[in-house]
Scaffold this motif. Sequence first.
Motif: not given
Length: 227
Positions: A16-41
Amino acid sequence: MDPRFDLPLYTRAEVALHLGLPATTLGDWLRSGALEAGSGGRGEPTITFAGLVETHMLRHLRRSGLSLQAIGEAAVELRSRAGRHYPLAWSGLAYDGRDLLIEISNEGREAGWERIRDSQGGFPGVLRRGSAAIGWSDDGYAATLRLVIYHDIDVIVDPARSYGRPMVEDVHVEDVITEVRTGAPYREIATKFNLEDFEVEALVRPHIRPPAFRKARHLETQTESLL
């Protein structure tokens, strides 16, 4: 092991910091299935360099008029149909303002474009493809990313250098920011890192917090425009 795909280098907060995105927007995008991300704490690196590039590309596509649904459907389709991981970090995609397209070529026919979500062909041309901020490797996937939140200076992320930390040539951006937070004068910092004064200012600018009321309104407006 390919550091572009196999090493989780970034936390969600760092992306979010590197791309200048609100954290909530990034979270929405990850939940949409459009992006890949691993799991972790919480606070653990879960996003690879390819995931960072996909997030950059998703923002680029959203600002170009594509809906989150159209992007997500195309990404899921490419992963399931072609087994292509991190499809938004691949140079074989193009877009026409509404949909993502993939290049096709048949024997005896000119190359054309096929809409990914329904395999409809017959698209003779394409408006745009890729992003000027991405440096491509010979295998068609992203090799470097220029962080577009920085103006007047090229900040590059390269997973083959310093574990993908943002850099200006051989200077780590976080080292410059650390010096600024100590209260050192820009001229002194510029000399230490062999930078110009305006380059130090350009590196600091995305990290300066505006007044709370301005920030809240800015993020609200930005979120509305991206979702």
